[in-house]
Design a protein around this motif. Structure first.
Motif, mmCIF file in Angstrom:
data_model
loop_
_atom_site.group_PDB
_atom_site.id
_atom_site.type_symbol
_atom_site.label_atom_id
_atom_site.label_comp_id
_atom_site.label_asym_id
_atom_site.label_seq_id
_atom_site.Cartn_x
_atom_site.Cartn_y
_atom_site.Cartn_z
ATOM 1 N N ASN A 1 43.976 45.331 44.936
ATOM 2 C CA ASN A 1 44.120 43.875 45.008
ATOM 3 C C ASN A 1 45.585 43.475 44.994
ATOM 4 O OD1 ASN A 1 43.435 41.030 44.749
ATOM 5 N ND2 ASN A 1 41.495 41.758 43.880
ATOM 6 N N ARG B 1 51.431 42.555 37.143
ATOM 7 C CA ARG B 1 50.754 41.427 37.764
ATOM 8 C C ARG B 1 49.482 41.006 37.037
ATOM 9 N NH1 ARG B 1 50.257 43.159 43.220
ATOM 10 N NH2 ARG B 1 48.248 44.117 42.762
ATOM 11 N N ASP B 2 48.767 41.962 36.456
ATOM 12 C CA ASP B 2 47.429 41.689 35.924
ATOM 13 C C ASP B 2 47.346 41.553 34.408
ATOM 14 O OD1 ASP B 2 46.797 42.096 38.573
ATOM 15 O OD2 ASP B 2 46.003 44.117 38.268
ATOM 16 N N PRO C 1 46.657 38.566 41.256
ATOM 17 C CA PRO C 1 46.365 38.863 39.846
ATOM 18 C C PRO C 1 44.854 39.085 39.671
ATOM 19 C CG PRO C 1 47.876 37.014 40.022
ATOM 20 C CD PRO C 1 47.405 37.306 41.417
ATOM 21 N N ALA C 2 44.472 40.217 39.113
ATOM 22 C CA ALA C 2 43.056 40.588 39.098
ATOM 23 C C ALA C 2 42.665 41.288 37.802
ATOM 24 C CB ALA C 2 42.746 41.490 40.292
ATOM 25 N N VAL C 3 41.442 41.023 37.357
ATOM 26 C CA VAL C 3 40.865 41.708 36.197
ATOM 27 C C VAL C 3 39.413 42.031 36.498
ATOM 28 C CG1 VAL C 3 42.372 40.592 34.500
ATOM 29 C CG2 VAL C 3 40.175 39.536 35.071
ATOM 30 N N ALA D 1 44.742 39.439 31.951
ATOM 31 C CA ALA D 1 43.768 40.167 31.138
ATOM 32 C C ALA D 1 43.860 39.774 29.663
ATOM 33 C CB ALA D 1 43.980 41.667 31.293
ATOM 34 N N ALA E 1 43.843 33.968 41.010
ATOM 35 C CA ALA E 1 43.228 34.910 40.061
ATOM 36 C C ALA E 1 41.950 35.446 40.686
ATOM 37 C CB ALA E 1 42.930 34.243 38.732
ATOM 38 N N ILE F 1 40.321 46.084 41.752
ATOM 39 C CA ILE F 1 41.564 45.584 41.146
ATOM 40 C C ILE F 1 42.747 46.469 41.511
ATOM 41 C CG2 ILE F 1 40.469 44.315 39.278
ATOM 42 C CD1 ILE F 1 40.992 46.609 37.389
ATOM 43 N N HIS G 1 47.289 46.709 37.601
ATOM 44 C CA HIS G 1 48.726 46.533 37.787
ATOM 45 C C HIS G 1 49.313 45.815 36.565
ATOM 46 C CE1 HIS G 1 48.455 47.842 41.951
ATOM 47 N NE2 HIS G 1 47.430 47.041 42.093
ATOM 48 N N TYR H 1 42.482 45.870 33.475
ATOM 49 C CA TYR H 1 43.531 45.520 34.425
ATOM 50 C C TYR H 1 43.987 46.808 35.100
ATOM 51 C CZ TYR H 1 47.021 47.725 31.467
ATOM 52 O OH TYR H 1 47.747 48.661 30.765
#
Length: 429
Positions: free
Chosen positions: A386, A353-354, A389-391, A358, A326, A383, A350, A348
């Motif tokens: 990236n 994925r995200d 998984p990103a927020v 979120a 994460a 993000i 994606h 978020y």
């Protein structure tokens, strides 16, 4: 008398036709060679004097208008308007999955020359470019090139620049560890060349499966389920083998978390009504969250541990390098007017994925004293590019006195740290 009047009328018509022909062939009608043109999708978008909400508004754009992106800085795009003026717009207001400046032409000055405000020799000069200086070309017209120059743009004669052919000669490289990928953006384009200016070979939807063929810079050469071969931007897809690997994590104690304190160094971020900087509080917040997560057994890595500048490109790259489970980017919002807005927002990019991450974190943020504004799509580079998984969290408005009262307090940081822990624990179940 009637004959003279008729002759006078004919002369007026000829003059009118001549003027129209001049307009049609004027330099302003020529196309940009490397600039990315996008269409405004929001109802109204403010164009500002600089890359931040604290800068004055110089113009407003309405839905359907087109702008040319020159470069980006801190999630803001420097743009050229139709009247050739230069301004800045917030990237998150422009839902464009392929925007970027990495494909602008590069070059080297082969003679020392003035940098001009406008494409003509009698224009005001902005400074000097010296033989050997590297330049980025963002626009060309009528024998002149517009280049990035001292945080703005300037014009130089095109024949004073030697174009760097390195980018054009980049070859496809095969990565044997990649087999398949899935479109992670709401929509994506398969193009015939590895460039946003390439012709669209096929329009793809979220979740579409692609077979990997090769890598070309920031693009993948792939084959679609319809059999179409082309290139797709690497920031709009998920690699299948990476997604499968991430699903094995079932406890926060097994997880690697990258915390990204926004801004730093010469990038101060937003400024509070007390003239304190966003960068100071994002780092304090990251340290508080890191302490809580490490207590739970997580491996926590910060993109910066002190007041220093870290590029937007380097932050998601670190997450990829350590195979983060994460990535959480920490920020504080700012409104056009002081005390105009309040709240906490979870962004978020994606969806596939995200979004789950979120939603879990947003749900846990209900314990905070600042109201939640919910989960929203956000076109932020850290993000968007990236691969993990990103927020991105906006944890209050720094120029709102009530929000700032909490932002500067250790008690608030502790509450956020506990909420992030709760959200992550739920996400990894």
């Amino acid at each position: 008398m009637a004959q003279k009047y008729s002759q006078w009328q004919s002369q007026l018509i000829l003059i009118g036709l001549l003027l129209i022909s001049l307009i049609l062939v004027s330099p302003s009608a020529q196309a940009a060679t490397s600039t990315k043109t996008i269409t405004i999708e929001s109802n109204v978008v403010n164009v500002r004097m600089g890359p931040g909400l604290s800068y004055d508004t110089m113009a407003q754009l309405k839905r359907g208008e087109k702008i040319h992106v020159i470069t980006s800085k801190n999630d803001w795009y420097q743009v050229r308007l139709d009247n050739d003026k230069i301004g800045w717009v917030a990237s998150w207001l422009l839902h464009n999955t392929e925007i970027g400046t990495s494909t602008n032409q590069k070059g080297t000055m082969h003679e020392t020359i003035y940098a001009y405000l406008n494409p003509r020799r009698n224009s005001q000069t902005l400074g000097t470019l010296t033989a050997g200086d590297a330049v980025t070309i963002v626009y060309q017209q009528g024998g002149w090139s517009q280049v990035l120059f001292k945080k703005t743009v300037a014009w130089v004669p095109s024949n004073t620049i030697t174009i760097d052919q390195t980018v054009a000669n980049t070859q496809d490289v095969v990565d044997s560890t990649i087999k398949e990928m899935t479109v992670a953006s709401e929509k994506a384009n398969l193009r015939d060349t590895p460039s946003v200016s390439g012709t669209i070979a096929e329009k793809l939807k979220n979740g579409a499966k692609l077979t990997y063929l090769a890598t070309h810079g920031n693009w993948y050469k792939v084959k679609s389920q319809n059999g179409t071969t082309g290139y797709i931007a690497n920031w709009v897809v998920d690699l299948t083998n990476q997604t499968a690997q991430q699903k094995k994590i079932t406890s926060i104690a097994e997880a690697t978390i990258v915390l990204d304190p926004g801004h730093g160094g010469n990038d101060s971020g937003a400024i509070s009504n007390k003239k304190t900087y966003e960068k100071t509080y994002t780092l304090k917040m990251a340290n508080a969250i890191a302490k809580r997560l490490r207590k739970a057994g997580a491996r926590v890595i910060l993109t910066r541990s002190r007041d220093r500048y870290v590029s937007l490109k380097a932050r998601p790259k670190l997450a990829q390098k350590v195979k983060a489970d994460a990535f959480i980017s920490l920020h504080f919002d700012s409104s056009n007017q002081d005390n105009e807005a309040s709240g906490v927002t979870t962004y978020y990019y994606h969806k596939s994925r995200d979004l789950k991450l979120a939603k879990n974190i947003n749900r846990a943020l209900k314990s905070l004293p600042i109201k939640r504004r919910g989960v929203e799509f956000g076109n932020f580079q850290v993000i968007r590019t990236n691969k993990r998984p990103a927020v991105l969290l906006e944890l209050g408005y720094i120029n709102d006195n009530q929000d700032y009262h909490y932002i500067k307090s250790q008690a608030y940081r502790t509450k956020v740290a506990n909420a992030v822990y709760t959200g992550l624990a739920s996400y990894f179940k």
